[in-house]
Motif scaffolding. Structure first.
Motif, PDB file in Angstrom:
ATOM      1  N   THR A  16       0.827  -1.201   0.000  1.00 40.88           N
ATOM      2  CA  THR A  16       0.000   0.000   0.000  1.00 40.88           C
ATOM      3  C   THR A  16       0.865   1.257   0.000  1.00 40.88           C
ATOM      4  O   THR A  16       0.735   2.105  -0.881  1.00 40.88           O
ATOM      5  CB  THR A  16      -0.951   0.005   1.212  1.00 40.88           C
ATOM      6  OG1 THR A  16      -1.813  -1.136   1.146  1.00 40.88           O
ATOM      7  CG2 THR A  16      -1.795   1.264   1.248  1.00 40.88           C
ATOM      8  N   LEU A  17       1.729   1.374   0.991  1.00 39.95           N
ATOM      9  CA  LEU A  17       2.692   2.477   1.017  1.00 39.95           C
ATOM     10  C   LEU A  17       4.055   2.059   0.487  1.00 39.95           C
ATOM     11  O   LEU A  17       4.764   2.870  -0.111  1.00 39.95           O
ATOM     12  CB  LEU A  17       2.851   3.011   2.445  1.00 39.95           C
ATOM     13  CG  LEU A  17       1.652   3.730   3.051  1.00 39.95           C
ATOM     14  CD1 LEU A  17       1.960   4.117   4.491  1.00 39.95           C
ATOM     15  CD2 LEU A  17       1.267   4.962   2.230  1.00 39.95           C
ATOM     16  N   ILE A  18       4.419   0.805   0.737  1.00 39.32           N
ATOM     17  CA  ILE A  18       5.766   0.327   0.403  1.00 39.32           C
ATOM     18  C   ILE A  18       5.664  -0.929  -0.451  1.00 39.32           C
ATOM     19  O   ILE A  18       4.932  -1.865  -0.111  1.00 39.32           O
ATOM     20  CB  ILE A  18       6.570   0.041   1.681  1.00 39.32           C
ATOM     21  CG1 ILE A  18       6.802   1.339   2.469  1.00 39.32           C
ATOM     22  CG2 ILE A  18       7.907  -0.623   1.350  1.00 39.32           C
ATOM     23  CD1 ILE A  18       7.487   1.146   3.805  1.00 39.32           C
ATOM     24  N   ASP A  19       6.398  -0.944  -1.547  1.00 38.22           N
ATOM     25  CA  ASP A  19       6.499  -2.131  -2.393  1.00 38.22           C
ATOM     26  C   ASP A  19       7.599  -3.026  -1.835  1.00 38.22           C
ATOM     27  O   ASP A  19       8.779  -2.783  -2.052  1.00 38.22           O
ATOM     28  CB  ASP A  19       6.817  -1.745  -3.830  1.00 38.22           C
ATOM     29  CG  ASP A  19       6.879  -2.950  -4.760  1.00 38.22           C
ATOM     30  OD1 ASP A  19       6.707  -4.081  -4.274  1.00 38.22           O
ATOM     31  OD2 ASP A  19       7.116  -2.759  -5.966  1.00 38.22           O
ATOM     32  N   SER A  20       7.194  -4.038  -1.096  1.00 34.16           N
ATOM     33  CA  SER A  20       8.140  -4.976  -0.486  1.00 34.16           C
ATOM     34  C   SER A  20       7.929  -6.390  -1.013  1.00 34.16           C
ATOM     35  O   SER A  20       8.357  -7.366  -0.398  1.00 34.16           O
ATOM     36  CB  SER A  20       7.981  -4.966   1.042  1.00 34.16           C
ATOM     37  OG  SER A  20       6.627  -5.241   1.387  1.00 34.16           O
ATOM     38  N   HIS A  21       7.253  -6.486  -2.153  1.00 37.89           N
ATOM     39  CA  HIS A  21       6.833  -7.791  -2.666  1.00 37.89           C
ATOM     40  C   HIS A  21       7.998  -8.758  -2.826  1.00 37.89           C
ATOM     41  O   HIS A  21       7.916  -9.918  -2.391  1.00 37.89           O
ATOM     42  CB  HIS A  21       6.112  -7.614  -4.004  1.00 37.89           C
ATOM     43  CG  HIS A  21       5.791  -8.909  -4.683  1.00 37.89           C
ATOM     44  ND1 HIS A  21       4.780  -9.744  -4.270  1.00 37.89           N
ATOM     45  CD2 HIS A  21       6.389  -9.532  -5.746  1.00 37.89           C
ATOM     46  CE1 HIS A  21       4.744 -10.810  -5.041  1.00 37.89           C
ATOM     47  NE2 HIS A  21       5.707 -10.715  -5.936  1.00 37.89           N
ATOM     48  N   LEU A  85       5.611   3.117  -2.813  1.00 32.02           N
ATOM     49  CA  LEU A  85       4.762   3.061  -3.988  1.00 32.02           C
ATOM     50  C   LEU A  85       4.674   4.439  -4.636  1.00 32.02           C
ATOM     51  O   LEU A  85       4.886   5.458  -3.980  1.00 32.02           O
ATOM     52  CB  LEU A  85       3.367   2.561  -3.612  1.00 32.02           C
ATOM     53  CG  LEU A  85       3.156   1.049  -3.858  1.00 32.02           C
ATOM     54  CD1 LEU A  85       3.900   0.219  -2.830  1.00 32.02           C
ATOM     55  CD2 LEU A  85       1.692   0.696  -3.893  1.00 32.02           C
ATOM     56  N   PRO A  86       4.382   4.490  -5.934  1.00 29.22           N
ATOM     57  CA  PRO A  86       4.343   5.774  -6.639  1.00 29.22           C
ATOM     58  C   PRO A  86       3.444   6.800  -5.947  1.00 29.22           C
ATOM     59  O   PRO A  86       2.282   6.527  -5.664  1.00 29.22           O
ATOM     60  CB  PRO A  86       3.800   5.392  -8.017  1.00 29.22           C
ATOM     61  CG  PRO A  86       4.222   3.970  -8.202  1.00 29.22           C
ATOM     62  CD  PRO A  86       4.118   3.353  -6.833  1.00 29.22           C
ATOM     63  N   GLY A  87       4.024   7.950  -5.671  1.00 27.32           N
ATOM     64  CA  GLY A  87       3.266   9.061  -5.103  1.00 27.32           C
ATOM     65  C   GLY A  87       3.036   8.989  -3.609  1.00 27.32           C
ATOM     66  O   GLY A  87       2.505   9.940  -3.021  1.00 27.32           O
ATOM     67  N   ALA A  88       3.429   7.867  -2.961  1.00 21.92           N
ATOM     68  CA  ALA A  88       3.083   7.687  -1.554  1.00 21.92           C
ATOM     69  C   ALA A  88       3.782   8.698  -0.649  1.00 21.92           C
ATOM     70  O   ALA A  88       3.155   9.291   0.235  1.00 21.92           O
ATOM     71  CB  ALA A  88       3.422   6.264  -1.108  1.00 21.92           C
ATOM     72  N   ILE A 193      -6.825   2.937  -6.792  1.00 22.90           N
ATOM     73  CA  ILE A 193      -5.730   3.706  -7.365  1.00 22.90           C
ATOM     74  C   ILE A 193      -4.527   2.807  -7.622  1.00 22.90           C
ATOM     75  O   ILE A 193      -4.370   1.761  -6.997  1.00 22.90           O
ATOM     76  CB  ILE A 193      -5.293   4.877  -6.456  1.00 22.90           C
ATOM     77  CG1 ILE A 193      -4.748   4.352  -5.108  1.00 22.90           C
ATOM     78  CG2 ILE A 193      -6.425   5.864  -6.258  1.00 22.90           C
ATOM     79  CD1 ILE A 193      -4.104   5.426  -4.249  1.00 22.90           C
ATOM     80  N   THR A 194      -3.685   3.232  -8.542  1.00 20.12           N
ATOM     81  CA  THR A 194      -2.393   2.592  -8.751  1.00 20.12           C
ATOM     82  C   THR A 194      -1.254   3.554  -8.430  1.00 20.12           C
ATOM     83  O   THR A 194      -0.091   3.145  -8.384  1.00 20.12           O
ATOM     84  CB  THR A 194      -2.250   2.098 -10.205  1.00 20.12           C
ATOM     85  OG1 THR A 194      -2.472   3.202 -11.091  1.00 20.12           O
ATOM     86  CG2 THR A 194      -3.254   0.996 -10.494  1.00 20.12           C
ATOM     87  N   ASP A 195      -1.595   4.815  -8.200  1.00 22.40           N
ATOM     88  CA  ASP A 195      -0.601   5.851  -7.930  1.00 22.40           C
ATOM     89  C   ASP A 195      -1.276   6.902  -7.052  1.00 22.40           C
ATOM     90  O   ASP A 195      -2.373   7.376  -7.377  1.00 22.40           O
ATOM     91  CB  ASP A 195      -0.134   6.477  -9.255  1.00 22.40           C
ATOM     92  CG  ASP A 195       1.013   7.454  -9.089  1.00 22.40           C
ATOM     93  OD1 ASP A 195       1.052   8.168  -8.072  1.00 22.40           O
ATOM     94  OD2 ASP A 195       1.856   7.529  -9.994  1.00 22.40           O
ATOM     95  N   PHE A 196      -0.635   7.254  -5.937  1.00 26.02           N
ATOM     96  CA  PHE A 196      -1.241   8.237  -5.041  1.00 26.02           C
ATOM     97  C   PHE A 196      -1.365   9.610  -5.688  1.00 26.02           C
ATOM     98  O   PHE A 196      -2.115  10.463  -5.203  1.00 26.02           O
ATOM     99  CB  PHE A 196      -0.445   8.320  -3.736  1.00 26.02           C
ATOM    100  CG  PHE A 196      -0.771   7.223  -2.765  1.00 26.02           C
ATOM    101  CD1 PHE A 196      -1.787   7.374  -1.842  1.00 26.02           C
ATOM    102  CD2 PHE A 196      -0.072   6.024  -2.789  1.00 26.02           C
ATOM    103  CE1 PHE A 196      -2.108   6.356  -0.944  1.00 26.02           C
ATOM    104  CE2 PHE A 196      -0.377   5.006  -1.906  1.00 26.02           C
ATOM    105  CZ  PHE A 196      -1.401   5.163  -0.977  1.00 26.02           C
ATOM    106  N   ALA A 197      -0.642   9.836  -6.784  1.00 29.29           N
ATOM    107  CA  ALA A 197      -0.774  11.101  -7.504  1.00 29.29           C
ATOM    108  C   ALA A 197      -2.153  11.245  -8.145  1.00 29.29           C
ATOM    109  O   ALA A 197      -2.530  12.345  -8.565  1.00 29.29           O
ATOM    110  CB  ALA A 197       0.313  11.217  -8.574  1.00 29.29           C
TER     111      ALA A 197
END
Length: 223
Positions: A16-21, A85-88, A193-197
């Motif tokens: 959600t906030l961090i891409d840790s996949h 994640l983008p824009g987070a 959303i896919t980007d917080f922007a």
């Protein structure tokens, strides 16, 4: 332009906030090799829930506390390959202090390690795996976060990426914006959303979250 009014934003962390996949996948892969288990068989039980709950479900014969400690040692010592994640980061920087919280199935040491690695400030309120008897998908984590903030859960908007987290937030009475690839039409899900922007918000005492359709669906917001 759709708008939804809230008094606080509550964020899941991983996905959600961090891409840790990639890191999470490597940790579970190592654990499965250690315990002679097939990751493909258990992957569906790992997303968005506490490590202890997954271990208890897929390997109840093992010492849950010992296995969780083994994995968390790796997760706190290793932060390579994770990123916001983008824009987070930009989105969080705009949210007033005291108006957002993190509600994660990770432990506090893992949360701290990942926030530090991504250079994200910790909010005043965090709820981690140690803080609740029942983790996601039970409503307890989001209910506790709202209680700590002194805010009715119905006046909170949750950002989540996993079915378990969505179920937890909805059961607590929150509204949900889904982040990433997971899409649901459950009542109470107000957008994807896919980007917080893709989102903007303003403050008029409350937080006014805005986005064009179909990012935020035209559901009735709580005044």
């Amino acid at each position: 332009m759709q708008q939804h009014r809230a008094q606080a934003f509550l964020f899941d962390m991983d996905g959600t906030l961090i891409d840790s996949h990639l890191l999470v996948e490597r940790v579970w892969e190592a654990w499965c090799a250690r315990c002679d288990l097939n990751l493909d068989d258990i992957r569906q039980y790992t997303h968005g829930v506490r490590t202890e709950d997954t271990v208890r479900m897929v390997a109840p014969h093992l010492n849950v506390a010992a296995e969780v400690a083994w994995m968390e040692e790796i997760e706190t010592d290793t932060t390579g390959g994770i990123a916001p994640l983008p824009g987070a980061v930009e989105f969080l920087a705009q949210v007033p202090a005291g108006r957002w919280a993190v509600v994660t199935s990770a432990s506090f040491p893992v949360l701290k390690a990942r926030f530090d690695a991504c250079e994200i400030r910790l909010p005043e309120v965090v709820v981690t795996s140690e803080n609740v008897e029942r983790g996601k998908p039970a409503p307890d984590p989001y209910l506790l976060a709202a209680q700590k903030m002194g805010i009715d859960p119905r006046n909170c908007i949750v950002f989540e990426d996993a079915p378990a987290g969505m179920a937890s937030a909805l059961a607590a009475g929150c509204r949900v914006v889904l982040v990433g690839d997971f899409i649901s039409r459950e009542p109470g899900v107000i957008g994807h959303i896919t980007d917080f922007a893709q989102l903007t918000f303003s403050v008029d005492g409350d937080l006014l979250l805005s986005a064009p359709e179909p990012v935020l669906k035209g559901l009735r917001a709580i005044a």
